[in-house]
Each structure stands twice: as structure tokens, then as C-alpha cells.
Design a protein around this motif. Sequence first.
Motif, PDB file in Angstrom:
ATOM      1  N   ASP A  74      48.437  34.350  38.221  1.00 27.74           N
ATOM      2  CA  ASP A  74      48.984  35.934  38.708  1.00 27.74           C
ATOM      3  C   ASP A  74      47.967  36.783  39.052  1.00 27.74           C
ATOM      4  OD1 ASP A  74      51.946  35.349  38.005  1.00 27.74           O
ATOM      5  OD2 ASP A  74      51.108  35.143  35.764  1.00 27.74           O
ATOM      6  N   VAL A  75      46.600  36.653  38.358  1.00 27.62           N
ATOM      7  CA  VAL A  75      45.716  37.506  38.326  1.00 27.62           C
ATOM      8  C   VAL A  75      44.323  36.835  38.523  1.00 27.62           C
ATOM      9  CG1 VAL A  75      44.333  39.334  37.202  1.00 27.62           C
ATOM     10  CG2 VAL A  75      46.845  39.095  36.556  1.00 27.62           C
ATOM     11  N   ILE A  76      43.471  37.181  39.744  1.00 29.75           N
ATOM     12  CA  ILE A  76      42.420  36.569  39.835  1.00 29.75           C
ATOM     13  C   ILE A  76      41.199  37.722  39.547  1.00 29.75           C
ATOM     14  CG2 ILE A  76      40.597  35.808  41.717  1.00 29.75           C
ATOM     15  CD1 ILE A  76      42.866  33.900  41.233  1.00 29.75           C
ATOM     16  N   ASP A  77      40.288  37.331  38.659  1.00 32.24           N
ATOM     17  CA  ASP A  77      39.457  38.263  37.980  1.00 32.24           C
ATOM     18  C   ASP A  77      37.945  37.872  38.612  1.00 32.24           C
ATOM     19  OD1 ASP A  77      37.764  39.842  36.494  1.00 32.24           O
ATOM     20  OD2 ASP A  77      38.481  38.911  34.406  1.00 32.24           O
ATOM     21  N   ILE A  78      37.516  38.627  39.366  1.00 31.73           N
ATOM     22  CA  ILE A  78      36.095  38.311  39.976  1.00 31.73           C
ATOM     23  C   ILE A  78      34.784  38.759  39.197  1.00 31.73           C
ATOM     24  CG2 ILE A  78      34.734  38.357  41.998  1.00 31.73           C
ATOM     25  CD1 ILE A  78      37.685  38.766  43.527  1.00 31.73           C
ATOM     26  N   CYS A  79      34.125  38.122  38.589  1.00 30.40           N
ATOM     27  CA  CYS A  79      32.916  38.025  37.847  1.00 30.40           C
ATOM     28  C   CYS A  79      31.848  37.728  38.455  1.00 30.40           C
ATOM     29  CB  CYS A  79      33.220  37.678  36.235  1.00 30.40           C
ATOM     30  SG  CYS A  79      34.426  38.692  35.604  1.00 30.40           S
ATOM     31  N   THR A  80      31.644  37.529  39.749  1.00 29.17           N
ATOM     32  CA  THR A  80      30.612  36.808  40.508  1.00 29.17           C
ATOM     33  C   THR A  80      29.486  37.702  40.992  1.00 29.17           C
ATOM     34  OG1 THR A  80      31.774  36.971  42.545  1.00 29.17           O
ATOM     35  CG2 THR A  80      31.904  34.968  41.030  1.00 29.17           C
ATOM     36  N   PRO A  81      28.451  37.407  41.531  1.00 28.09           N
ATOM     37  CA  PRO A  81      27.577  38.447  42.171  1.00 28.09           C
ATOM     38  C   PRO A  81      28.216  38.887  43.584  1.00 28.09           C
ATOM     39  CG  PRO A  81      26.303  36.398  41.281  1.00 28.09           C
ATOM     40  CD  PRO A  81      27.689  36.316  41.223  1.00 28.09           C
ATOM     41  N   GLY A  82      27.654  39.887  43.953  1.00 23.98           N
ATOM     42  CA  GLY A  82      28.433  40.473  45.091  1.00 23.98           C
ATOM     43  C   GLY A  82      28.733  39.823  46.320  1.00 23.98           C
ATOM     44  N   ASP A  83      27.947  38.826  46.682  1.00 20.40           N
ATOM     45  CA  ASP A  83      27.891  37.970  47.857  1.00 20.40           C
ATOM     46  C   ASP A  83      29.446  37.286  47.958  1.00 20.40           C
ATOM     47  OD1 ASP A  83      26.941  36.262  45.664  1.00 20.40           O
ATOM     48  OD2 ASP A  83      26.167  34.850  47.292  1.00 20.40           O
ATOM     49  N   ALA A  93      43.982  37.759  47.721  1.00 26.26           N
ATOM     50  CA  ALA A  93      44.874  38.669  48.202  1.00 26.26           C
ATOM     51  C   ALA A  93      45.806  37.868  49.346  1.00 26.26           C
ATOM     52  CB  ALA A  93      44.294  40.077  48.989  1.00 26.26           C
ATOM     53  N   GLY A  94      45.326  37.162  49.917  1.00 27.75           N
ATOM     54  CA  GLY A  94      46.147  36.115  50.845  1.00 27.75           C
ATOM     55  C   GLY A  94      47.208  35.564  50.254  1.00 27.75           C
ATOM     56  N   ALA A  95      46.747  34.926  49.056  1.00 23.30           N
ATOM     57  CA  ALA A  95      47.774  34.246  48.291  1.00 23.30           C
ATOM     58  C   ALA A  95      48.631  35.033  47.146  1.00 23.30           C
ATOM     59  CB  ALA A  95      46.819  33.240  47.275  1.00 23.30           C
ATOM     60  N   GLY A  96      48.640  36.371  47.504  1.00 21.52           N
ATOM     61  CA  GLY A  96      49.479  37.338  46.809  1.00 21.52           C
ATOM     62  C   GLY A  96      49.126  37.497  45.188  1.00 21.52           C
ATOM     63  N   LYS A  97      48.031  37.446  44.889  1.00 20.07           N
ATOM     64  CA  LYS A  97      47.348  37.594  43.641  1.00 20.07           C
ATOM     65  C   LYS A  97      46.984  38.962  43.306  1.00 20.07           C
ATOM     66  CE  LYS A  97      47.434  33.003  43.294  1.00 20.07           C
ATOM     67  NZ  LYS A  97      48.774  32.206  42.879  1.00 20.07           N
ATOM     68  N   VAL A  98      47.222  39.444  42.184  1.00 23.76           N
ATOM     69  CA  VAL A  98      46.814  40.707  41.664  1.00 23.76           C
ATOM     70  C   VAL A  98      45.101  40.288  41.762  1.00 23.76           C
ATOM     71  CG1 VAL A  98      46.241  42.329  39.491  1.00 23.76           C
ATOM     72  CG2 VAL A  98      48.610  41.419  40.177  1.00 23.76           C
TER      73      VAL A  98
END
Length: 371
Positions: A74-83, A93-98
Motif C-alpha cells: 500500500d505504501v512505498i517509503d523512500i529512504c534512498t539518496p536523492g538520485d 505513483a504509477g502503481a497507485g501507491k501512497v
Amino acid sequence: MKKLNIAMIGYKFMGKVHSNAWRQVNRFFDTPFEPVMKVICGRNEEETKRAANLYGWEEYSTSWEQVVRRKDIDVIDICTPGDAHLPIAIGAAGAGKVVFCEKPLANTLAEAEQMLAAVRTNNVINMLCYNYRRAPAVALAKQLIDEGRIGKIYHFRGSYLQDWIVNSDFPLVWRLEKAKAGSGALGDLSSHIIDIARFLVGEISDVAGLLKTFINERPLEAGSQKLGKVDVDDAALSLVKFDNGAIGSIESSRMAPGNKNRNRFEINGSLGSLAFDLERLNELELYIEDGANSGFKTIMVTDSTHPYMSAWYPPGHIIGYEHTFIHTVLDLLKAIDEQKLPTPNFEDGWRNQKVMDAIERASQSSSWETV
Ligand SMILES: NC(=O)c1ccc[n+]([C@@H]2O[C@H](COP(=O)([O-])OP(=O)(O)OC[C@H]3O[C@@H](n4cnc5c(N)ncnc54)[C@H](O)[C@@H]3O)[C@@H](O)[C@H]2O)c1
């Protein structure tokens, strides 16, 4: 209770902090969902597996592309460097996730625009992790300002100082590479102050800027004789004008010995002043012009009536850095339940990026630039 399946990409510093937030939020707050720590993702299989066991994720993966496509997430939490923010956020977003993303939103303004367009087009809930808004003392400052307690705001004075790269032997880590981090102190530290300034004072209209790199080459790795070019700023200074007539200064540096993570601001208004220092996270300094006193008083922001504090401990039993992230995921869970956009969201991230872009332009042109 409804379950919400979380996938987190990146497992180091923010991965550790976010894992703790997902794990703890329901133990202290009444939330509409039970977050399920479903899958953690990284590039190195052994390390990712170790992080999954250590932090309590059910599964691990080495492909964020597969993770964002999973129907059960349901949720994708992005904890990577900016690139890596842009491809992962747009994929999610394309896969409809939060989409919950670490700051700054992107490495450039053009990327931020694409990311904002993606969450809007796909109509997905999105949030950016400017966690300091949710330190109880900062949330209290917001309440006091909104109540008019310090009157019309004249000044904002923010600085975020660290000292971890003062030694010229410190190696060229990703935070010192433009291709990975977008910028140096500007995106890493000033972006936090810009978020606080926008949260507490309002939109920034014009900036003057000065970016400086003091050490232009560093070892490619710790102990290596081979040097690589530092192509980001070590320090970023700016003067700012706000739409509402207030003026301010925003300074950040990683070259300020003795300052470990000193994120401070002071706001002066027609009726009083407020001041905060992250290294004294539980305190807010308040001065009210009432003719009766002549100095700031320190509010210990640990009463159950203070923002977020009713879930924690008796007054005076202080909380810390990690709690600001727990409060952030709490508000994200509430927003998902209400199907409302939380703040700060990708639009805030894009507005923040516009300010940073203007500071970079101003540093190049040596003149004021419009945001
Ligand atoms: N909110 C805050 O106060 C705060 C504090 C620190 C960092 N941050 C932000 O969090 C983000 C991560 O910073 P960090 O300090 O955790 O960095 P870090 O170096 O500690 O961790 C980065 C993680 O991302 C992984 N990674 C890198 N590229 C990847 C890719 N292409 N695909 C999958 N995984 C990848 C790395 O393996 C690592 O696990 C950055 O955007 C940073 O600005 C925010």
C-alpha cells in the motif's frame, strides 16, 4: 484493525529511523491502521537481509522495481539518496501507491516538477519527511503563531550547522557528490530550515544566496591517496524575503566545528519572539512583550496538553529525535484513512526546491533572485 502494508527502500540511517517509526507508532498512538512492515529493499542482498531481521521486516528484496509493482503493497517509503527518489516515486505513483519520501524531494527543480506531476496525475496520497515540523516544540510554535501570540512576524533567523566534514581526509561520500545528492549543505540542511520557515512564517518570494565549497578534493575512499572532486557546497547562506513582508536569513554548514546537528531558529514578531534549538528538542523559548518581564522564558514542551505529548510520558520525561518520525508516520496514517493530503507533501517539496533553486541562481548571479 485495518492493515496497511509498507515497503521501504533503503536500509541505512533513515531506513533505521523509519523502521522504528513504523514499529512504534501503534504502540503509543491510536491509529486507524496497523502498519505491517512487509518488505525492505536494498541493493546488497546480504545487507538487506540483515536489516530485515534487525529491524523486523517480514521480507526483503533487492529490486525496488518489483516491490513497487506488488499488488499487496500500500505504501512505498523512500529512504534512498536523492538520485533514486525520482524513479522510485514515479514508479510508485504509477502503481497507485501512497508515496512517502525523504527530503529533499529531488535533486533538481525539474525533477521535483516531474514528481509532483506524477502524484497528481495518479491521484495518490503523498508526503515528504520534513520531520522537524513534528517536534512538539515546533508544533507548539506553530500554534502560538497561529493564535497571534507573537503578532506580526518581522524576522526569521534559521541556521543548521554540522561539523562532520571539517577534516579534509573525510572521504567523498554520496552526500558530497552532486550526481547523487543534488547539492550539499543546501539540500541536506537548508532545505529543513526552508521547510520550517514556510511552515511558521509563509512563502518565500525572493532570495540572495552564497554557496561555498571550502575543500574541493577529498579521498575517494577512507584512507585512499586518490582524490576526487567535491562538486557540492559545504555551506549555504541566504537572505530571504517573505510574501507577508517578513525578512529572514537561512544559513547551513557542515564545516562548523562543535556543532553536531544544531538546527536553530528564532522568530521575532510585533508582540514577542520564539526560539528553538534541535539540540534542546523539548524546549521552546518564548518572550512576550507585556511590559512585565525582560527576557525569554523556557517552556518545557512535555505536558500532555502539548502537541503529540499525550501519548508519551509524564511531564518532564523528555522525548527525542526518533519521536519526530513517529509523529510524521502517525499523521500519514491519519491522512490515508481520511483520504486527505497530509503536509508537507510533494507540492511543499516542490516549493522548497524552488527556493533552493533560487538560492543557487542567486549565488551564481551575485544578485537577488525571484523564487
Ligand atoms: N529527515 C531527515 O532528517 C533526514 C536525515 C538524514 C537523511 N535524510 C534523507 O534520507 C535519504 C537517505 O539518507 P540516509 O542518511 O538514510 O542515507 P544512507 O546512506 O544512510 O542510506 C541510503 C540507503 O539507500 C540505499 N540506496 C542507495 N541507492 C539506492 C538505489 N538506487 N536503490 C535502492 N537502494 C538504494 C543504500 O543502500 C542505503 O541503504 C536522503 O534523501 C537524505 O537526504 C533525511
